[in-house]
Design a protein around this motif. Structure first.
Motif, PDB file in Angstrom:
ATOM      1  N   ASN A 106     -15.175  63.367 -35.689  1.00 42.02           N
ATOM      2  CA  ASN A 106     -14.342  62.854 -34.595  1.00 42.02           C
ATOM      3  C   ASN A 106     -13.178  63.791 -34.297  1.00 42.02           C
ATOM      4  O   ASN A 106     -12.818  64.009 -33.131  1.00 42.02           O
ATOM      5  CB  ASN A 106     -13.816  61.459 -34.948  1.00 42.02           C
ATOM      6  CG  ASN A 106     -14.918  60.414 -34.972  1.00 42.02           C
ATOM      7  OD1 ASN A 106     -15.925  60.551 -34.277  1.00 42.02           O
ATOM      8  ND2 ASN A 106     -14.743  59.376 -35.764  1.00 42.02           N
ATOM      9  N   THR A 107     -12.589  64.357 -35.356  1.00 45.05           N
ATOM     10  CA  THR A 107     -11.489  65.310 -35.164  1.00 45.05           C
ATOM     11  C   THR A 107     -11.971  66.551 -34.426  1.00 45.05           C
ATOM     12  O   THR A 107     -11.301  67.044 -33.501  1.00 45.05           O
ATOM     13  CB  THR A 107     -10.883  65.709 -36.515  1.00 45.05           C
ATOM     14  OG1 THR A 107     -10.373  64.549 -37.180  1.00 45.05           O
ATOM     15  CG2 THR A 107      -9.751  66.710 -36.332  1.00 45.05           C
ATOM     16  N   LEU A 108     -13.142  67.055 -34.805  1.00 42.57           N
ATOM     17  CA  LEU A 108     -13.702  68.235 -34.143  1.00 42.57           C
ATOM     18  C   LEU A 108     -13.999  67.948 -32.679  1.00 42.57           C
ATOM     19  O   LEU A 108     -13.713  68.774 -31.797  1.00 42.57           O
ATOM     20  CB  LEU A 108     -14.975  68.684 -34.867  1.00 42.57           C
ATOM     21  CG  LEU A 108     -14.791  69.290 -36.252  1.00 42.57           C
ATOM     22  CD1 LEU A 108     -16.147  69.522 -36.910  1.00 42.57           C
ATOM     23  CD2 LEU A 108     -14.013  70.593 -36.184  1.00 42.57           C
ATOM     24  N   LEU A 109     -14.563  66.767 -32.407  1.00 43.15           N
ATOM     25  CA  LEU A 109     -14.876  66.400 -31.030  1.00 43.15           C
ATOM     26  C   LEU A 109     -13.612  66.301 -30.183  1.00 43.15           C
ATOM     27  O   LEU A 109     -13.594  66.717 -29.022  1.00 43.15           O
ATOM     28  CB  LEU A 109     -15.638  65.073 -30.997  1.00 43.15           C
ATOM     29  CG  LEU A 109     -17.058  65.090 -31.584  1.00 43.15           C
ATOM     30  CD1 LEU A 109     -17.641  63.682 -31.606  1.00 43.15           C
ATOM     31  CD2 LEU A 109     -17.953  66.018 -30.780  1.00 43.15           C
ATOM     32  N   GLU A 110     -12.552  65.747 -30.763  1.00 43.89           N
ATOM     33  CA  GLU A 110     -11.281  65.650 -30.042  1.00 43.89           C
ATOM     34  C   GLU A 110     -10.716  67.026 -29.723  1.00 43.89           C
ATOM     35  O   GLU A 110     -10.007  67.205 -28.721  1.00 43.89           O
ATOM     36  CB  GLU A 110     -10.277  64.846 -30.865  1.00 43.89           C
ATOM     37  CG  GLU A 110     -10.617  63.359 -30.975  1.00 43.89           C
ATOM     38  CD  GLU A 110      -9.685  62.625 -31.924  1.00 43.89           C
ATOM     39  OE1 GLU A 110      -8.791  63.295 -32.490  1.00 43.89           O
ATOM     40  OE2 GLU A 110      -9.856  61.409 -32.104  1.00 43.89           O
ATOM     41  N   GLU A 111     -11.027  68.013 -30.576  1.00 41.58           N
ATOM     42  CA  GLU A 111     -10.538  69.380 -30.362  1.00 41.58           C
ATOM     43  C   GLU A 111     -11.474  70.187 -29.479  1.00 41.58           C
ATOM     44  O   GLU A 111     -11.249  71.381 -29.273  1.00 41.58           O
ATOM     45  CB  GLU A 111     -10.359  70.078 -31.711  1.00 41.58           C
ATOM     46  CG  GLU A 111      -9.271  69.455 -32.590  1.00 41.58           C
ATOM     47  CD  GLU A 111      -9.200  70.086 -33.965  1.00 41.58           C
ATOM     48  OE1 GLU A 111     -10.084  70.930 -34.274  1.00 41.58           O
ATOM     49  OE2 GLU A 111      -8.276  69.747 -34.724  1.00 41.58           O
ATOM     50  N   GLY A 112     -12.524  69.551 -28.979  1.00 42.42           N
ATOM     51  CA  GLY A 112     -13.444  70.231 -28.081  1.00 42.42           C
ATOM     52  C   GLY A 112     -14.528  71.020 -28.775  1.00 42.42           C
ATOM     53  O   GLY A 112     -15.227  71.822 -28.141  1.00 42.42           O
ATOM     54  N   VAL A 113     -14.706  70.804 -30.081  1.00 41.23           N
ATOM     55  CA  VAL A 113     -15.738  71.498 -30.840  1.00 41.23           C
ATOM     56  C   VAL A 113     -17.031  70.690 -30.785  1.00 41.23           C
ATOM     57  O   VAL A 113     -17.013  69.473 -30.972  1.00 41.23           O
ATOM     58  CB  VAL A 113     -15.309  71.702 -32.309  1.00 41.23           C
ATOM     59  CG1 VAL A 113     -16.447  72.305 -33.133  1.00 41.23           C
ATOM     60  CG2 VAL A 113     -14.079  72.577 -32.388  1.00 41.23           C
ATOM     61  N   MET A 114     -18.140  71.345 -30.522  1.00 47.43           N
ATOM     62  CA  MET A 114     -19.422  70.660 -30.508  1.00 47.43           C
ATOM     63  C   MET A 114     -19.829  70.362 -31.951  1.00 47.43           C
ATOM     64  O   MET A 114     -20.066  71.275 -32.749  1.00 47.43           O
ATOM     65  CB  MET A 114     -20.485  71.537 -29.829  1.00 47.43           C
ATOM     66  CG  MET A 114     -21.756  70.793 -29.472  1.00 47.43           C
ATOM     67  SD  MET A 114     -22.917  71.828 -28.534  1.00 47.43           S
ATOM     68  CE  MET A 114     -21.954  72.126 -27.056  1.00 47.43           C
ATOM     69  N   ALA A 115     -19.876  69.091 -32.301  1.00 52.08           N
ATOM     70  CA  ALA A 115     -20.123  68.692 -33.684  1.00 52.08           C
ATOM     71  C   ALA A 115     -21.171  67.591 -33.739  1.00 52.08           C
ATOM     72  O   ALA A 115     -21.254  66.747 -32.842  1.00 52.08           O
ATOM     73  CB  ALA A 115     -18.833  68.221 -34.348  1.00 52.08           C
ATOM     74  N   LEU A 116     -21.942  67.599 -34.810  1.00 48.39           N
ATOM     75  CA  LEU A 116     -23.031  66.645 -34.996  1.00 48.39           C
ATOM     76  C   LEU A 116     -22.845  65.949 -36.334  1.00 48.39           C
ATOM     77  O   LEU A 116     -22.666  66.601 -37.365  1.00 48.39           O
ATOM     78  CB  LEU A 116     -24.374  67.392 -34.964  1.00 48.39           C
ATOM     79  CG  LEU A 116     -25.656  66.569 -35.054  1.00 48.39           C
ATOM     80  CD1 LEU A 116     -25.787  65.655 -33.845  1.00 48.39           C
ATOM     81  CD2 LEU A 116     -26.859  67.502 -35.139  1.00 48.39           C
ATOM     82  N   LEU A 117     -22.868  64.625 -36.322  1.00 48.95           N
ATOM     83  CA  LEU A 117     -22.732  63.848 -37.550  1.00 48.95           C
ATOM     84  C   LEU A 117     -24.088  63.759 -38.235  1.00 48.95           C
ATOM     85  O   LEU A 117     -25.054  63.298 -37.654  1.00 48.95           O
ATOM     86  CB  LEU A 117     -22.213  62.443 -37.232  1.00 48.95           C
ATOM     87  CG  LEU A 117     -22.073  61.483 -38.424  1.00 48.95           C
ATOM     88  CD1 LEU A 117     -21.021  62.001 -39.393  1.00 48.95           C
ATOM     89  CD2 LEU A 117     -21.707  60.075 -37.936  1.00 48.95           C
ATOM     90  N   GLY A 118     -24.152  64.231 -39.496  1.00 44.99           N
ATOM     91  CA  GLY A 118     -25.415  64.168 -40.204  1.00 44.99           C
ATOM     92  C   GLY A 118     -25.408  65.011 -41.465  1.00 44.99           C
ATOM     93  O   GLY A 118     -24.449  65.724 -41.765  1.00 44.99           O
ATOM     94  N   ASP A 119     -26.509  64.907 -42.217  1.00 46.69           N
ATOM     95  CA  ASP A 119     -26.700  65.644 -43.458  1.00 46.69           C
ATOM     96  C   ASP A 119     -27.463  66.925 -43.158  1.00 46.69           C
ATOM     97  O   ASP A 119     -28.626  66.891 -42.752  1.00 46.69           O
ATOM     98  CB  ASP A 119     -27.480  64.768 -44.455  1.00 46.69           C
ATOM     99  CG  ASP A 119     -27.630  65.412 -45.815  1.00 46.69           C
ATOM    100  OD1 ASP A 119     -27.244  66.588 -45.972  1.00 46.69           O
ATOM    101  OD2 ASP A 119     -28.144  64.741 -46.732  1.00 46.69           O
TER     102      ASP A 119
END
Length: 339
Positions: A145-158
């Motif tokens: 969530n922090t990365l997404l707020e900073e505009g970083v494309m991030a995926l939640l997962g293992d």
């Protein structure tokens, strides 16, 4: 997301409860069939004002009053949830995640970062400075969530799971770096990624010094221990401060002045088939060629002289300012597409 599902479950359960209570109540008090009782419940809750199926007794009218209050309470709760959903940022967050998923599906020639801890964040900073396309995979939802707020494309997962790497576009990416919290996860991620794409360039973090060999056997092209690297640089700072000052410039550890980049010379590039002197590489780009990697070879030829002939598919390791490197990349891209 769990909280959203919980509230939706409460809304549906409340509506069903009112329908069941209303239907049973009218069947008992008004002595009507189930379908008529359900019909009376629906028109009462919706307050549409249709005529009742039968005349109601005093008990039926009191029951209807309480049922109307129940319906009003349900509507008020529903409106509160909708308002919180739209104006509280949840709707925006869902739309942002959907847009990100669409962007992920269209990613190509990007890099995958597995693990966005302290080491991973350093990798992200480097990606951003190099204007590289990338996506981060992180198992911690708060970090995502922090990365997404900073505009970083991030995926939640293992990142050790094939489906997560598949979702990150591993078959379309240029390389993968794994910075997970322990060597076992890094080894498993390398094994999984190598099995999914045999020609993928993989760089892995090694926490324990004995893990370098394990990671390379698993399929990593390169391994790096941040602790070893940090200790080595601290020693160099103390023993050879002048050398360290130069390294800080060329590796972005200090002020951003210069950078080292790998440049692929294409067939249509104006420098292909000419010596560094004849092509005017230095005067046209302002860049210094530190080394050359010939096509099909694994070793670098350091410090080529002015008579060195650059051929297509050669890779030049150049030193210069970021805007100079960007201009060279754009020029090669234009010449490649223009022919």
């Amino acid at each position: 997301m769990h909280w959203q599902f919980k509230r939706i479950f409460i809304l549906i359960s409340s509506l069903l409860f009112l329908l069941v209570v209303g239907t049973i109540g009218y069947m008992t008090l008004a002595e009507v069939e189930a379908i008529d009782a359900l019909y009376m419940t629906v028109i009462t809750l919706s307050t549409v004002g249709f005529k009742e199926v039968v005349e109601l007794s005093h008990g039926g009218k009191i029951f209807t009053i309480f049922l109307i209050f129940g319906g009003i309470s349900f509507v008020a709760y529903s409106l509160t949830y909708v308002a919180a959903f739209v104006f509280g940022g949840e709707f925006t967050e869902i739309m942002r995640r959907r847009a990100m998923e669409h962007d992920i599906d269209n990613l190509k020639d990007h890099y995958i970062l597995c693990g966005a801890g302290s080491t991973g964040m350093s990798v992200i900073n480097r990606f951003q400075k190099s204007d590289a396309k990338y996506i981060a995979i992180e198992i911690n939802e708060d970090r995502v969530n922090t990365l997404l707020e900073e505009g970083v494309m991030a995926l939640l997962g293992d990142a050790t799971q094939e489906d997560v790497l598949e979702k990150a576009g591993i078959h379309r990416c240029r390389g993968l770096v794994t910075c997970l919290a322990n060597d076992a996860d890094n080894v498993f991620t390398v094994l999984t990624a190598r099995g999914m794409k045999s020609d993928l360039h993989i760089v892995s973090r090694a926490i324990d010094t004995s893990s370098h060999k394990k990671l390379k056997r698993a399929g990593a092209n390169n391994t790096l221990s941040p602790n070893e690297l940090g200790g080595d640089r601290m020693a160099v700072m103390l023993l050879r401060p002048t050398v360290m000052s130069f390294l800080e410039i060329t590796t972005h550890m200090g002020d951003i002045v210069f950078d080292i980049e790998e440049i692929l010379i294409t067939e249509n590039c104006e420098f292909a088939g000419k010596s560094l002197r004849d092509s005017g590489f230095r005067s046209k780009t302002g860049l210094n060629v530190l080394a050359v990697k010939k096509a099909g070879e694994t070793t670098l030829k350091p410090n080529p002289d002015a008579s060195f002939v650059v051929e297509s598919d050669d890779k030049l390791l150049v030193l210069g300012q970021l805007d100079q490197i960007d201009r060279l990349k754009r020029m090669i891209a234009i010449q490649t597409k223009g022919v």
